[in-house]
Write an enzyme that holds these catalytic residues in place. Structure first.
Site, PDB file in Angstrom:
ATOM      1  CB  SER A 137      29.204 -18.932  12.689  1.00 23.23           C
ATOM      2  OG  SER A 137      29.743 -18.280  11.630  1.00 23.23           O
ATOM      3  CE1 TYR A 152      29.472 -22.221   4.860  1.00 22.02           C
ATOM      4  CE2 TYR A 152      31.700 -21.297   5.229  1.00 22.02           C
ATOM      5  CZ  TYR A 152      30.680 -22.209   5.494  1.00 22.02           C
ATOM      6  OH  TYR A 152      30.994 -22.954   6.745  1.00 22.02           O
ATOM      7  CE  LYS A 156      28.079 -21.659   8.185  1.00 21.64           C
ATOM      8  NZ  LYS A 156      27.201 -22.312   9.044  1.00 21.64           N
TER       9      LYS A 156
END
Length: 281
Positions: A137, A152, A156
């Site tokens: 991650s 993004y 994650k």
């Protein structure tokens, strides 16, 4: 089990942390199956033609491609011990700027590509009742306080959530799961080949542009983390009898995580009188 008998399967292995991990593992005597979109790039980057290395061209968005690569790994080496879902890329743009297609593509690689690997690796790990899955991650999967990294960070955060659930599901089969949350490491992650930007930027988002310039011009090439030490830490965790579910990597990641935890606790305490007065009488 001796290193020579242990088999690793690693995605996104032609650059960055993935490449460093492959090289350290091969040097340590492990067997490694490594994937990339481009087989030639992968072979040239690793530079190893030994029987211990299996380079594989894989499209993570294609479930059959992933399935075939895992089957090829088992056919070559007999089993899989450790799976590392490392492949992914950054996307820098405000939520308003990024198109549906740009946002979905980031999820396709960072989340659904990871799920494709998990889905097809688990039957082998369950059958042998052992194994370890690492899902990479980011500190951006724990703190979303990064202007321009909303999509993004969302990918994650998703990796963190699915990893925690997978750890609970896989425990009964003797399989460990660790989600890795790195800070800034000196790789090519912030270069144009690994960091997407919106096709149609909006001028008013000055904070996002400032963040973009800071990451591409200031932070890139000056990251404090050593990727070789990062992958050495992952290899050590893989050898641990009781590995962590959550692994922050880097002093910066630890600092940002501590800050988020303290901030969250303070906010919870401030609003506890209202937020906890919601039960049925």
């Amino acid at each position: 089990m001796k290193n020579q008998e242990k088999v690793w399967y690693i995605t996104g292995a032609s650059k960055g942390l993935g490449l460093s991990l492959v090289k350290q593992l091969l040097a340590g005597g492990y067997k490694v199956a490594a994937t990339s979109r481009n087989l030639t790039d992968l072979q040239e980057a690793v530079g190893d033609n030994s029987d211990s290395f299996l380079p594989l061209a894989v499209d993570l968005k294609n479930e059959n491609s992933v399935k075939d690569s895992i089957a090829a790994t088992v056919e070559r080496f007999g089993h899989i011990d450790t799976v590392v879902n490392n492949a992914g890329y950054g996307l820098l743009g405000s939520l308003e700027e990024l198109s549906d297609a740009e946002s979905r593509e980031n999820f396709e690689i960072n989340v659904f590509g990871t799920l494709n690997v998990i889905r097809h690796a688990m039957p082998f790990l369950r059958a042998q009742k052992s194994g370890h899955i690492f899902n990479v991650s980011s500190i951006g999967g724990f703190s979303g306080d990064f202007p321009g990294f909303g999509i993004y960070c969302a990918t994650k955060f998703a990796v963190v959530g699915l990893s925690e659930s997978l750890a609970a599901e896989a425990k009964a089969f003797g399989i460990h799961v660790t989600v890795v949350l790195p800070g800034y490491f000196r790789t090519n992650f912030l270069t144009s080949g690994s960091l997407g930007v919106p096709q149609y930027p909006i001028e008013e988002y000055t904070a996002v542009r400032d963040s973009q310039n800071a990451h591409q011009q200031g932070i890139n090439g000056n990251q404090p983390g050593d990727p070789e030490k990062a992958v050495a830490a992952i290899i050590s965790v893989a050898a641990a009898e009781h590995p962590p579910v959550t692994l922050f990597l880097g002093k910066d990641a630890y600092g940002m995580a501590d800050q988020k935890i303290l901030s969250l606790k303070a906010e919870m305490d401030k609003w506890a009188h209202l937020a906890t007065a919601t039960d049925l009488d």
